[in-house]
Design an enzyme around this catalytic site. Structure first.
Site, PDB file in Angstrom:
ATOM      1  N   ASN A 110      38.183  26.822  42.741  1.00  0.00           N
ATOM      2  CA  ASN A 110      36.980  27.448  43.537  1.00  0.00           C
ATOM      3  C   ASN A 110      35.766  26.383  43.414  1.00  0.00           C
ATOM      4  OD1 ASN A 110      34.814  28.938  43.860  1.00  0.00           O
ATOM      5  ND2 ASN A 110      35.755  30.870  42.486  1.00  0.00           N
ATOM      6  N   LYS A 121      35.302  25.185  39.661  1.00  0.00           N
ATOM      7  CA  LYS A 121      36.081  25.783  38.506  1.00  0.00           C
ATOM      8  C   LYS A 121      37.589  25.739  38.813  1.00  0.00           C
ATOM      9  CE  LYS A 121      32.401  29.393  38.179  1.00  0.00           C
ATOM     10  NZ  LYS A 121      32.180  30.712  38.356  1.00  0.00           N
ATOM     11  N   ARG A 158      39.440  28.528  47.185  1.00  0.00           N
ATOM     12  CA  ARG A 158      38.533  29.320  48.023  1.00  0.00           C
ATOM     13  C   ARG A 158      37.773  28.529  48.830  1.00  0.00           C
ATOM     14  NH1 ARG A 158      32.471  30.256  45.326  1.00  0.00           N
ATOM     15  NH2 ARG A 158      31.808  31.902  46.938  1.00  0.00           N
ATOM     16  N   HIS A 210      30.925  36.260  49.604  1.00  0.00           N
ATOM     17  CA  HIS A 210      31.108  36.677  48.333  1.00  0.00           C
ATOM     18  C   HIS A 210      32.515  37.849  48.244  1.00  0.00           C
ATOM     19  CE1 HIS A 210      26.916  35.487  47.419  1.00  0.00           C
ATOM     20  NE2 HIS A 210      27.540  34.544  47.030  1.00  0.00           N
ATOM     21  N   LEU A 257      24.564  39.282  42.405  1.00  0.00           N
ATOM     22  CA  LEU A 257      23.466  38.399  42.134  1.00  0.00           C
ATOM     23  C   LEU A 257      23.463  37.253  41.240  1.00  0.00           C
ATOM     24  CD1 LEU A 257      21.228  41.333  41.365  1.00  0.00           C
ATOM     25  CD2 LEU A 257      21.670  40.658  43.522  1.00  0.00           C
ATOM     26  N   GLY A 258      23.653  36.033  42.035  1.00  0.00           N
ATOM     27  CA  GLY A 258      23.714  34.687  41.413  1.00  0.00           C
ATOM     28  C   GLY A 258      22.987  33.889  42.055  1.00  0.00           C
ATOM     29  N   HIS A 259      23.401  32.598  42.220  1.00  0.00           N
ATOM     30  CA  HIS A 259      22.634  31.641  42.958  1.00  0.00           C
ATOM     31  C   HIS A 259      22.642  32.088  44.397  1.00  0.00           C
ATOM     32  CE1 HIS A 259      21.316  27.579  43.605  1.00  0.00           C
ATOM     33  NE2 HIS A 259      21.869  27.679  44.598  1.00  0.00           N
ATOM     34  N   GLY A 260      23.793  32.498  44.875  1.00  0.00           N
ATOM     35  CA  GLY A 260      23.779  33.347  46.106  1.00  0.00           C
ATOM     36  C   GLY A 260      23.845  34.678  45.911  1.00  0.00           C
ATOM     37  N   ARG A 279      17.872  29.961  49.090  1.00  0.00           N
ATOM     38  CA  ARG A 279      17.996  30.387  50.394  1.00  0.00           C
ATOM     39  C   ARG A 279      17.024  31.596  50.538  1.00  0.00           C
ATOM     40  NH1 ARG A 279      24.555  30.875  50.822  1.00  0.00           N
ATOM     41  NH2 ARG A 279      24.467  30.853  48.737  1.00  0.00           N
ATOM     42  N   VAL A 303      22.990  36.331  37.392  1.00  0.00           N
ATOM     43  CA  VAL A 303      21.925  37.161  37.337  1.00  0.00           C
ATOM     44  C   VAL A 303      22.038  38.604  36.946  1.00  0.00           C
ATOM     45  CG1 VAL A 303      19.670  37.884  38.148  1.00  0.00           C
ATOM     46  CG2 VAL A 303      20.419  35.641  38.556  1.00  0.00           C
ATOM     47  N   GLY A 304      23.062  39.197  37.809  1.00  0.00           N
ATOM     48  CA  GLY A 304      23.417  40.672  37.724  1.00  0.00           C
ATOM     49  C   GLY A 304      24.222  40.922  36.566  1.00  0.00           C
ATOM     50  N   GLU A 305      24.894  40.014  35.670  1.00  0.00           N
ATOM     51  CA  GLU A 305      25.539  40.241  34.523  1.00  0.00           C
ATOM     52  C   GLU A 305      24.726  39.901  33.501  1.00  0.00           C
ATOM     53  OE1 GLU A 305      29.226  37.928  34.278  1.00  0.00           O
ATOM     54  OE2 GLU A 305      29.941  38.462  36.510  1.00  0.00           O
ATOM     55  N   GLU A 333      36.584  36.081  40.179  1.00  0.00           N
ATOM     56  CA  GLU A 333      36.762  35.532  41.638  1.00  0.00           C
ATOM     57  C   GLU A 333      38.523  35.112  41.649  1.00  0.00           C
ATOM     58  OE1 GLU A 333      33.824  32.953  42.598  1.00  0.00           O
ATOM     59  OE2 GLU A 333      32.808  34.558  43.901  1.00  0.00           O
TER      60      GLU A 333
END
Length: 408
Positions: free
Chosen positions: A7, A14, A90, A178, A207-210, A239, A330-332, A382
């Site tokens: 990934n 990863k 991926r 995503h 909600l992460g880097h993207g 972005r 961010v979301g987690e 993922e």
């Protein structure tokens, strides 16, 4: 029978080795060069994480290092390369491909043509593919696409209001991204709620880097915030997210910026970084906001505003919501951002339990008991979606528990 999953991100790679029969992870590794130094972490089946700061290491070097580490020690995860049944890769943008597929020269050529539509990711995935094929030339390589999950969107959701020939002749449409994360969270939410997915209405916020949000109704994506490229939609780390196209024309005509300069700025110099002028990392921006920095506070306010807008729009698209899902970095992990986003969503039947939210570790329901709809925080995986897709392409049965994460 073992499967290797690769990934590639914009500044990380990863790698996961899975035992096909048992359905468990044998080893994982991650190389991350987003910071000042490159960090490499290897986790064997014993769950012990071994982390080190290394010299120059990118995609090719990480693939070789991981394959080497897998064959070390008294109980190697991979005794011989012949044990590998397949390698899964991926790819963020799959274009016309709506399902995973074994990579051939023709498939590789098509993905190459999509480089500029996912400039932060497809090139790194292609570089990883080249390295893996060089090390494992006799093993089938499978492409798994982030865009595939969103291929169930109806025409009114994926079609832009542009001249028909742009869509028909040039393939201009909304794809969504995503997808591996959204697909996993859709399945996991159904398990957590103990309800069949076919009657669930989910809004999933990756909600992460993207960053992207999707409306998933009955286990299928019906709309999402990203579009023809991953640049559309929510505000992200670097972005911009959605912007009036007229701004771009103005910058070209009146400020003399070239298309390349605008593309660079919107992909790499905007978002949290661009507005705050501090960092693309939400943790650093939040720290600055706590210290009173006005631009950092504005960056967070815009970020939260955009996510709340998307949740409302996607909920209306489905005629209601049964659960809101937060996932990715961010979301987690950011309870304060989750609370800011959920403030005022009571009109949608979403009521947050502040204490549970502040102390939560995924996977958990952070909604209050009185909330009509649930609010879930899910540790996205993922790699588990990748594993399912590789198994399907190779005609392999899904094995064991399906656990695709080594817990340190």
């Amino acid at each position: 029978m073992k499967i290797l999953l690769l990934n590639a991100g914009s500044s990380s790679l990863k790698a996961t080795l899975v035992d096909q029969h048992a359905g468990i992870v044998l080893a994982q590794a991650k190389a991350d060069w987003a910071g000042e130094a490159t960090r490499y972490e290897f986790i064997a089946q014993d769950g012990v994480a071994r982390t080190e700061v290394v010299a120059e290491m990118r995609y090719c070097e990480t693939v070789r290092r991981f394959l080497s580490d897998l064959r070390q020690g008294q109980s190697p995860g991979l005794s011989d390369l012949s044990e590998l049944a397949a390698v899964g890769h991926r790819f963020v943008h799959g274009g016309e491909y709506q399902t995973s597929i074994q990579i051939t020269p023709e498939v590789r050529s098509h993905i190459e043509q999509l480089r500029e539509l996912a400039p932060l990711h497809n090139p790194s995935s292609l570089e990883t593919l080249a390295a893996a094929e060089a090390e494992l030339p006799d093993v089938p390589h499978i492409a798994v696409f982030d865009t595939a999950f969103h291929s169930t969107m109806p025409p009114e959701a994926y079609t832009y209001a542009i001249p028909t020939n742009w869509t028909r002749d040039w393939g201009i449409r909304r794809f969504g991204f995503h997808g591996l994360s959204h697909a996993y969270c859709s399945r996991q939410a159904a398990k957590m709620l103990d309800r069949p997915s076919d009657n669930l209405r989910l809004v999933i916020c990756h909600l992460g880097h993207g960053c992207s949000a999707s409306a998933v109704h009955g286990g299928q994506c019906v709309d999402t915030t990203m579009g023809f490229t991953p640049l559309e939609g929510l505000m992200m780390a670097t972005r911009s997210g959605s912007i009036d196209p007229g701004v771009l024309f103005h910058l070209q005509h009146h400020q003399g910026l070239t298309a390349e300069e605008i593309e660079q700025s919107l992909n790499h110099d905007s978002g949290l970084l661009g507005v705050s002028g501090i960092s693309a990392d939400m943790r650093q921006v939040s720290a600055a906001a706590s210290d009173g920095d006005k631009q950092a506070r504005l960056a967070i306010a815009i970020y939260v505003h955009r996510v709340r807008q998307a949740i409302g729009a996607l909920t209306v698209t489905m005629g209601g919501i049964d659960a809101l899902v937060f996932t990715a970095g961010v979301g987690e992990n950011d309870a304060e951002i989750r609370e800011m986003i959920c403030s005022g969503l009571e009109c949608l039947g979403l009521e947050l339990d502040s204490k549970t939210n502040a102390a939560c570790r995924p996977d958990v329901d952070i909604a209050s008991e009185s909330s009509r709809a649930r609010i879930l925080v899910i540790d996205t995986r993922e790699d588990e979606t990748m594993l399912r897709e590789v198994q399907a392409v190779m005609g392999l049965p899904a094995g064991g528990s399906g656990k695709t994460k080594v817990e340190p």
